[in-house]
Design a protein around this motif. Sequence first.
Motif, PDB file in Angstrom:
ATOM      1  N   VAL A 110      13.764  62.265 -49.954  1.00  0.00           N
ATOM      2  CA  VAL A 110      13.474  60.828 -49.887  1.00  0.00           C
ATOM      3  C   VAL A 110      12.289  60.511 -50.798  1.00  0.00           C
ATOM      4  O   VAL A 110      11.467  61.374 -51.084  1.00  0.00           O
ATOM      5  N   LEU A 111      12.250  59.270 -51.229  1.00  0.00           N
ATOM      6  CA  LEU A 111      11.095  58.799 -51.998  1.00  0.00           C
ATOM      7  C   LEU A 111      10.235  57.970 -51.068  1.00  0.00           C
ATOM      8  O   LEU A 111      10.699  56.981 -50.492  1.00  0.00           O
ATOM      9  N   ASP A 112       8.982  58.373 -50.913  1.00  0.00           N
ATOM     10  CA  ASP A 112       8.064  57.606 -50.069  1.00  0.00           C
ATOM     11  C   ASP A 112       7.121  56.803 -50.965  1.00  0.00           C
ATOM     12  O   ASP A 112       7.174  56.882 -52.199  1.00  0.00           O
ATOM     13  N   ALA A 113       6.257  56.038 -50.335  1.00  0.00           N
ATOM     14  CA  ALA A 113       5.359  55.142 -51.077  1.00  0.00           C
ATOM     15  C   ALA A 113       4.481  55.896 -52.067  1.00  0.00           C
ATOM     16  O   ALA A 113       4.265  55.431 -53.192  1.00  0.00           O
TER      17      ALA A 113
ATOM     18  N   ILE B 143      15.398  48.037 -52.354  1.00  0.00           N
ATOM     19  CA  ILE B 143      16.625  48.834 -52.276  1.00  0.00           C
ATOM     20  C   ILE B 143      16.748  49.641 -50.985  1.00  0.00           C
ATOM     21  O   ILE B 143      17.710  50.390 -50.808  1.00  0.00           O
ATOM     22  N   ASP B 144      15.827  49.486 -50.053  1.00  0.00           N
ATOM     23  CA  ASP B 144      15.833  50.234 -48.789  1.00  0.00           C
ATOM     24  C   ASP B 144      16.822  49.601 -47.811  1.00  0.00           C
ATOM     25  O   ASP B 144      16.459  48.757 -47.002  1.00  0.00           O
ATOM     26  N   GLU B 145      18.074  50.010 -47.900  1.00  0.00           N
ATOM     27  CA  GLU B 145      19.139  49.403 -47.104  1.00  0.00           C
ATOM     28  C   GLU B 145      18.985  49.634 -45.606  1.00  0.00           C
ATOM     29  O   GLU B 145      19.351  48.787 -44.805  1.00  0.00           O
ATOM     30  N   ASP B 146      18.456  50.790 -45.200  1.00  0.00           N
ATOM     31  CA  ASP B 146      18.339  51.078 -43.767  1.00  0.00           C
ATOM     32  C   ASP B 146      16.964  50.694 -43.205  1.00  0.00           C
ATOM     33  O   ASP B 146      16.686  50.905 -42.030  1.00  0.00           O
TER      34      ASP B 146
ATOM     35  N   GLU C 129      21.134  58.216 -51.573  1.00  0.00           N
ATOM     36  CA  GLU C 129      22.290  57.314 -51.546  1.00  0.00           C
ATOM     37  C   GLU C 129      21.892  55.876 -51.882  1.00  0.00           C
ATOM     38  O   GLU C 129      22.643  55.168 -52.549  1.00  0.00           O
ATOM     39  N   GLU C 130      20.732  55.440 -51.426  1.00  0.00           N
ATOM     40  CA  GLU C 130      20.247  54.093 -51.762  1.00  0.00           C
ATOM     41  C   GLU C 130      19.968  54.002 -53.256  1.00  0.00           C
ATOM     42  O   GLU C 130      20.285  52.995 -53.907  1.00  0.00           O
TER      43      GLU C 130
END
Length: 119
Positions: free
Chosen positions: A64-67, A94-97, A105-106
Motif C-alpha cells: 500500500v502507499l501511505d501518506a 483515488i482511495d476507493e475504500d 488495485e486502486e
Amino acid sequence: MGGFCKIKPLMDFGEELKSKGIYPNNDSIIKAIDIVVRFCCKERWVNLSETATFDDLDLNHDGVLDASEIKNAMTTFLGEEPPDFFVEAMIESIDEDHNGTIEIEEFKQLMASVKRRKK
C-alpha cells in the motif's frame, strides 16, 4: 460543471458524471474547488505514474502507499515537500475504500481510466 467559465476539465467531469448517472441534482452541494483539486490530484498521479511504478512508490514494500510514501514521491517529483493537505487530497482522489492508503488495485484502476481517456 455545465459550462461555467468554460473550464474544460470541470465540464468533462460533469459529462462523466452524467454518463454514469450520478450527476448531482440541484440540491446537492459540491464545492467547485473540491472538484478542481480532485482533478489536479488525479493528474498528479498520472504524472507520477509516468516516472514510477507502484512498486517504486511503495518504499516499505507492504503493498500500500501511505501518506509518507506519497509525500516522498511528491517531494522527489516536485522538488519540494508538499503540504499535508495536498498529500491527503492525493490519497482521497483515488482511495476507493476510504481507508487512507492506496492499494495497487486502486492505482491500477486510475491507470486504466487514463488509458481509456487517451484513446
